[in-house]
Write a protein that holds these residues in place. Structure first.
Motif, PDB file in Angstrom:
ATOM      1  N   UNK A  12      -6.591  -9.074  -2.135  1.00 29.18           N
ATOM      2  CA  UNK A  12      -6.944 -10.452  -1.819  1.00 29.18           C
ATOM      3  C   UNK A  12      -6.743 -10.668  -0.327  1.00 29.18           C
ATOM      4  N   UNK A  13      -7.496 -11.578   0.244  1.00 32.02           N
ATOM      5  CA  UNK A  13      -7.330 -11.906   1.660  1.00 32.02           C
ATOM      6  C   UNK A  13      -6.142 -12.830   1.857  1.00 32.02           C
ATOM      7  N   UNK A  14      -5.591 -12.779   3.036  1.00 35.26           N
ATOM      8  CA  UNK A  14      -4.494 -13.680   3.376  1.00 35.26           C
ATOM      9  C   UNK A  14      -4.915 -15.127   3.133  1.00 35.26           C
ATOM     10  N   UNK A  15      -3.997 -15.882   2.551  1.00 39.20           N
ATOM     11  CA  UNK A  15      -4.283 -17.262   2.200  1.00 39.20           C
ATOM     12  C   UNK A  15      -4.802 -17.437   0.790  1.00 39.20           C
ATOM     13  N   UNK A  16      -5.143 -16.336   0.153  1.00 38.68           N
ATOM     14  CA  UNK A  16      -5.681 -16.387  -1.195  1.00 38.68           C
ATOM     15  C   UNK A  16      -4.608 -16.463  -2.260  1.00 38.68           C
ATOM     16  N   UNK A  17      -5.061 -16.398  -3.512  1.00 37.80           N
ATOM     17  CA  UNK A  17      -4.174 -16.535  -4.663  1.00 37.80           C
ATOM     18  C   UNK A  17      -4.442 -15.442  -5.680  1.00 37.80           C
ATOM     19  N   UNK A  18      -3.410 -15.118  -6.435  1.00 30.74           N
ATOM     20  CA  UNK A  18      -3.514 -14.235  -7.580  1.00 30.74           C
ATOM     21  C   UNK A  18      -2.581 -14.757  -8.662  1.00 30.74           C
ATOM     22  N   UNK A  19      -2.925 -14.473  -9.913  1.00 28.62           N
ATOM     23  CA  UNK A  19      -2.002 -14.760 -11.003  1.00 28.62           C
ATOM     24  C   UNK A  19      -1.706 -13.472 -11.738  1.00 28.62           C
ATOM     25  N   UNK A  20      -0.448 -13.102 -11.731  1.00 29.75           N
ATOM     26  CA  UNK A  20      -0.004 -11.920 -12.467  1.00 29.75           C
ATOM     27  C   UNK A  20       0.417 -12.335 -13.871  1.00 29.75           C
ATOM     28  N   UNK A  21       0.164 -11.449 -14.810  1.00 26.86           N
ATOM     29  CA  UNK A  21       0.591 -11.655 -16.189  1.00 26.86           C
ATOM     30  C   UNK A  21       1.400 -10.451 -16.636  1.00 26.86           C
ATOM     31  N   UNK A  22       2.338 -10.696 -17.521  1.00 27.18           N
ATOM     32  CA  UNK A  22       3.121  -9.619 -18.116  1.00 27.18           C
ATOM     33  C   UNK A  22       3.218  -9.904 -19.604  1.00 27.18           C
ATOM     34  N   UNK A  23       2.582  -9.054 -20.386  1.00 23.13           N
ATOM     35  CA  UNK A  23       2.575  -9.220 -21.829  1.00 23.13           C
ATOM     36  C   UNK A  23       3.642  -8.330 -22.453  1.00 23.13           C
ATOM     37  N   UNK A  24       4.469  -8.937 -23.286  1.00 18.38           N
ATOM     38  CA  UNK A  24       5.565  -8.216 -23.922  1.00 18.38           C
ATOM     39  C   UNK A  24       5.253  -7.973 -25.397  1.00 18.38           C
ATOM     40  N   UNK A  25       5.641  -6.811 -25.864  1.00 25.74           N
ATOM     41  CA  UNK A  25       5.441  -6.493 -27.279  1.00 25.74           C
ATOM     42  C   UNK A  25       6.543  -5.567 -27.751  1.00 25.74           C
ATOM     43  N   UNK A  26       6.719  -5.547 -29.056  1.00 30.07           N
ATOM     44  CA  UNK A  26       7.729  -4.680 -29.654  1.00 30.07           C
ATOM     45  C   UNK A  26       8.212  -5.295 -30.940  1.00 30.07           C
ATOM     46  N   UNK A  27       8.340  -4.466 -31.944  1.00 30.80           N
ATOM     47  CA  UNK A  27       8.671  -4.985 -33.276  1.00 30.80           C
ATOM     48  C   UNK A  27      10.004  -5.715 -33.285  1.00 30.80           C
ATOM     49  N   UNK A  82       4.065 -15.337 -16.517  1.00 31.67           N
ATOM     50  CA  UNK A  82       3.076 -15.392 -15.442  1.00 31.67           C
ATOM     51  C   UNK A  82       3.781 -15.539 -14.092  1.00 31.67           C
ATOM     52  N   UNK A  83       3.091 -15.098 -13.067  1.00 34.37           N
ATOM     53  CA  UNK A  83       3.504 -15.382 -11.703  1.00 34.37           C
ATOM     54  C   UNK A  83       2.258 -15.833 -10.946  1.00 34.37           C
ATOM     55  N   UNK A  84       2.196 -17.128 -10.694  1.00 33.71           N
ATOM     56  CA  UNK A  84       1.106 -17.670  -9.885  1.00 33.71           C
ATOM     57  C   UNK A  84       1.500 -17.536  -8.427  1.00 33.71           C
ATOM     58  N   UNK A  85       0.676 -16.852  -7.655  1.00 34.84           N
ATOM     59  CA  UNK A  85       0.982 -16.584  -6.259  1.00 34.84           C
ATOM     60  C   UNK A  85      -0.087 -17.219  -5.382  1.00 34.84           C
ATOM     61  N   UNK A  86       0.331 -18.167  -4.571  1.00 35.93           N
ATOM     62  CA  UNK A  86      -0.578 -18.862  -3.664  1.00 35.93           C
ATOM     63  C   UNK A  86      -0.182 -18.574  -2.214  1.00 35.93           C
ATOM     64  N   UNK A  87      -1.102 -18.883  -1.317  1.00 35.60           N
ATOM     65  CA  UNK A  87      -0.850 -18.725   0.129  1.00 35.60           C
ATOM     66  C   UNK A  87      -0.298 -17.340   0.451  1.00 35.60           C
ATOM     67  N   UNK A  88      -0.939 -16.342  -0.081  1.00 33.46           N
ATOM     68  CA  UNK A  88      -0.459 -14.971   0.091  1.00 33.46           C
ATOM     69  C   UNK A  88      -0.594 -14.514   1.539  1.00 33.46           C
ATOM     70  N   UNK A  89       0.346 -13.714   1.953  1.00 41.86           N
ATOM     71  CA  UNK A  89       0.343 -13.123   3.294  1.00 41.86           C
ATOM     72  C   UNK A  89       0.421 -11.599   3.168  1.00 41.86           C
ATOM     73  N   UNK A  90       0.082 -10.868   4.212  1.00 46.71           N
ATOM     74  CA  UNK A  90       0.181  -9.405   4.138  1.00 46.71           C
ATOM     75  C   UNK A  90       1.585  -8.925   3.786  1.00 46.71           C
ATOM     76  N   UNK A  91       2.603  -9.718   4.111  1.00 42.68           N
ATOM     77  CA  UNK A  91       3.980  -9.348   3.779  1.00 42.68           C
ATOM     78  C   UNK A  91       4.245  -9.377   2.279  1.00 42.68           C
ATOM     79  N   UNK A  92       3.369  -9.976   1.520  1.00 41.09           N
ATOM     80  CA  UNK A  92       3.508  -9.997   0.062  1.00 41.09           C
ATOM     81  C   UNK A  92       2.959  -8.725  -0.584  1.00 41.09           C
ATOM     82  N   UNK A  93       2.364  -7.851   0.203  1.00 43.94           N
ATOM     83  CA  UNK A  93       1.833  -6.596  -0.326  1.00 43.94           C
ATOM     84  C   UNK A  93       2.959  -5.749  -0.904  1.00 43.94           C
TER      85      UNK A  93
END
Length: 127
Positions: A12-27, A82-93
């Motif tokens: 993503x370009x600097x200033x953009x957003x991403x949403x990470x998801x983490x799905x958990x499973x296990x009996x 979830x992790x909603x990430x806004x205003x991303x910068x290169x330091x978030x890489x």
């Protein structure tokens, strides 16, 4: 067997957003009993906490470097954090990992405090 599977990373370009998801499973895994965290790790750096949500979902912790930009949330019905990430910068890489800590609180605990880990998802922010 417990599995945590992250998704949503990418380029993503600097200033953009991403949403990470983490799905958990296990009996035997009761998602609602676990605090969930997002850590990140850049090459040559230690793994660091980005955000944590308590097992109840009522409390959150954010590292100073993400405060005001990232939001962590937990859907107990879907077993997803979830992790909603806004205003991303290169330091978030970094590679972003989700982790689970049974009955954990929303605090900056060490990675060793967590019981289960995902495999990680790469986030790359271009300038």
């Amino acid at each position: 067997q417990v599995q945590l599977v992250e998704s949503g990373g990418g380029l993503v370009q600097a200033g953009g957003s991403l949403r990470l998801s983490c799905a958990a499973s296990g009996r035997t895994f009761t998602f609602s009993r676990y605090a969930m965290a997002w850590f990140r790790q850049s090459p040559g750096q230690e793994r660091e906490t980005a955000a944590v949500i308590s097992w109840s979902g009522g409390n959150t912790y954010y590292a100073d470097f993400v405060k005001g930009r990232f939001t962590i949330s937990k859907d107990n019905a879907k077993n997803i954090v979830y992790l909603q990430m806004n205003s991303l910068t290169p330091e978030d890489t970094a590679v972003y990992y989700c982790a689970a800590n049974m009955y954990g609180g929303a605090r900056n605990g060490p990675p060793s405090a967590y019981d289960y880990w995902g495999q990680g998802t790469q986030v790359t922010v271009s300038s």
